[in-house]
Design an enzyme around this catalytic site. Sequence first.
Site, PDB file in Angstrom:
ATOM      1  N   CYS A  71      80.697 -19.470  12.634  1.00 28.48           N
ATOM      2  CA  CYS A  71      79.489 -19.228  12.851  1.00 28.48           C
ATOM      3  C   CYS A  71      80.127 -17.409  13.588  1.00 28.48           C
ATOM      4  O   CYS A  71      80.592 -17.454  14.280  1.00 28.48           O
ATOM      5  CB  CYS A  71      78.826 -19.660  14.749  1.00 28.48           C
ATOM      6  SG  CYS A  71      77.327 -19.044  14.666  1.00 28.48           S
ATOM      7  N   CYS A  74      78.389 -16.327  17.331  1.00 24.37           N
ATOM      8  CA  CYS A  74      79.027 -17.036  18.377  1.00 24.37           C
ATOM      9  C   CYS A  74      80.866 -17.071  18.243  1.00 24.37           C
ATOM     10  O   CYS A  74      80.938 -18.522  19.219  1.00 24.37           O
ATOM     11  CB  CYS A  74      78.200 -18.132  18.633  1.00 24.37           C
ATOM     12  SG  CYS A  74      78.129 -19.694  18.159  1.00 24.37           S
ATOM     13  N   CYS A  89      76.544 -21.337  -7.191  1.00 21.65           N
ATOM     14  CA  CYS A  89      74.765 -20.650  -6.952  1.00 21.65           C
ATOM     15  C   CYS A  89      74.966 -19.410  -6.558  1.00 21.65           C
ATOM     16  O   CYS A  89      74.158 -19.234  -6.313  1.00 21.65           O
ATOM     17  CB  CYS A  89      74.469 -21.886  -5.766  1.00 21.65           C
ATOM     18  SG  CYS A  89      75.056 -21.420  -3.591  1.00 21.65           S
ATOM     19  N   CYS A 119      72.853 -22.477  13.743  1.00 22.31           N
ATOM     20  CA  CYS A 119      74.652 -23.066  14.148  1.00 22.31           C
ATOM     21  C   CYS A 119      73.270 -24.172  15.587  1.00 22.31           C
ATOM     22  O   CYS A 119      73.067 -23.007  16.199  1.00 22.31           O
ATOM     23  CB  CYS A 119      75.178 -21.200  14.905  1.00 22.31           C
ATOM     24  SG  CYS A 119      75.219 -21.645  16.303  1.00 22.31           S
ATOM     25  N   CYS A 122      73.983 -21.290  18.657  1.00 25.31           N
ATOM     26  CA  CYS A 122      73.742 -20.424  19.103  1.00 25.31           C
ATOM     27  C   CYS A 122      71.904 -19.706  19.061  1.00 25.31           C
ATOM     28  O   CYS A 122      71.082 -18.965  18.937  1.00 25.31           O
ATOM     29  CB  CYS A 122      74.402 -18.660  19.131  1.00 25.31           C
ATOM     30  SG  CYS A 122      74.485 -18.259  16.994  1.00 25.31           S
ATOM     31  N   HIS A 125      70.628 -18.222  12.118  1.00 26.39           N
ATOM     32  CA  HIS A 125      69.983 -19.125  10.358  1.00 26.39           C
ATOM     33  C   HIS A 125      71.718 -18.721  10.221  1.00 26.39           C
ATOM     34  O   HIS A 125      72.436 -17.928   9.835  1.00 26.39           O
ATOM     35  CB  HIS A 125      68.987 -17.854   9.646  1.00 26.39           C
ATOM     36  CG  HIS A 125      69.314 -18.201   8.539  1.00 26.39           C
ATOM     37  ND1 HIS A 125      67.917 -19.303   8.804  1.00 26.39           N
ATOM     38  CD2 HIS A 125      69.006 -17.374   7.345  1.00 26.39           C
ATOM     39  CE1 HIS A 125      68.468 -19.699   7.128  1.00 26.39           C
ATOM     40  NE2 HIS A 125      68.922 -18.345   6.818  1.00 26.39           N
ATOM     41  N   HIS A 128      70.863 -23.061   3.867  1.00 24.92           N
ATOM     42  CA  HIS A 128      70.062 -24.018   3.539  1.00 24.92           C
ATOM     43  C   HIS A 128      70.916 -25.379   3.353  1.00 24.92           C
ATOM     44  O   HIS A 128      71.444 -25.396   2.851  1.00 24.92           O
ATOM     45  CB  HIS A 128      68.503 -23.754   3.028  1.00 24.92           C
ATOM     46  CG  HIS A 128      67.650 -22.889   3.681  1.00 24.92           C
ATOM     47  ND1 HIS A 128      67.861 -21.432   3.194  1.00 24.92           N
ATOM     48  CD2 HIS A 128      66.662 -22.991   3.943  1.00 24.92           C
ATOM     49  CE1 HIS A 128      66.757 -21.218   3.932  1.00 24.92           C
ATOM     50  NE2 HIS A 128      65.892 -22.572   4.154  1.00 24.92           N
ATOM     51  N   ASP A 132      71.464 -31.480  -3.675  1.00 19.56           N
ATOM     52  CA  ASP A 132      72.163 -31.591  -5.543  1.00 19.56           C
ATOM     53  C   ASP A 132      73.689 -31.511  -5.099  1.00 19.56           C
ATOM     54  O   ASP A 132      74.296 -30.409  -6.621  1.00 19.56           O
ATOM     55  CB  ASP A 132      71.700 -30.621  -6.027  1.00 19.56           C
ATOM     56  CG  ASP A 132      71.097 -29.142  -5.744  1.00 19.56           C
ATOM     57  OD1 ASP A 132      72.317 -29.176  -3.786  1.00 19.56           O
ATOM     58  OD2 ASP A 132      70.703 -27.571  -6.232  1.00 19.56           O
ATOM     59  N   ARG A 141      74.170 -29.837  -0.561  1.00 20.78           N
ATOM     60  CA  ARG A 141      74.718 -28.751  -0.648  1.00 20.78           C
ATOM     61  C   ARG A 141      74.467 -27.726   0.382  1.00 20.78           C
ATOM     62  O   ARG A 141      73.684 -27.486   0.294  1.00 20.78           O
ATOM     63  CB  ARG A 141      74.552 -27.967  -2.352  1.00 20.78           C
ATOM     64  CG  ARG A 141      74.821 -26.442  -1.984  1.00 20.78           C
ATOM     65  CD  ARG A 141      74.457 -26.035  -3.648  1.00 20.78           C
ATOM     66  NE  ARG A 141      73.153 -26.106  -4.055  1.00 20.78           N
ATOM     67  CZ  ARG A 141      72.507 -25.493  -4.086  1.00 20.78           C
ATOM     68  NH1 ARG A 141      72.688 -23.951  -3.748  1.00 20.78           N
ATOM     69  NH2 ARG A 141      70.669 -25.170  -4.126  1.00 20.78           N
ATOM     70  N   CYS A 143      73.972 -24.920   1.568  1.00 18.49           N
ATOM     71  CA  CYS A 143      74.654 -23.068   0.321  1.00 18.49           C
ATOM     72  C   CYS A 143      74.089 -22.125   2.449  1.00 18.49           C
ATOM     73  O   CYS A 143      72.878 -21.831   2.392  1.00 18.49           O
ATOM     74  CB  CYS A 143      73.130 -22.923   0.091  1.00 18.49           C
ATOM     75  SG  CYS A 143      72.946 -21.491  -0.929  1.00 18.49           S
TER      76      CYS A 143
END
Length: 156
Positions: A71, A74, A89, A119, A122, A125, A128, A132, A141, A143
């Site tokens: 991350c 953190c 992608c 995470c 902490c 974000h 997602h 697939d 996956r 992503c």
Amino acid sequence: MRTFIVLLLILSGTVLSAQEKKSMERKVNKTEEEWKEILTPQQYYVLREKGTDRPGNGGYTKHFEKGTYHCAACDAQLFESGTKYESHCGWPSFDDAIKGSVEYVLDKSHGMIRTEIICTSCGGHLGHVFDDGPRDTTGKRYCVNTSSIRFEKSDL
């Protein structure tokens, strides 16, 4: 019978509240001002404001060295390089996360229904997860935004 149902609903709400509270307890807790001091503006946008990096081949999208992805906020370990694959992608993709390193949150933003990954340490974000991915492994996956991770090389 009605009393039993009411009691069951009350207890269910108590359990749910305890689970919600647990997910809010983080190992790393900082104010938004503290996050702004240690993260770049792009990292802050992605990790704290749930933003998204632009797709492309930059950053870790085409990166396949051996090591661990952490991350960027953190330093918690999130993904091993052996789970990374080329998904085409535009973002770094993994077929699995290190056990316990991410939480899964229903995301209904932007007119979509997705599963956000954050995470555990902490609450940052990361991106997602979708169904697939490679069928010969997990079918997932993950992503991930390049701005939300940093790589630590390993000889193993």
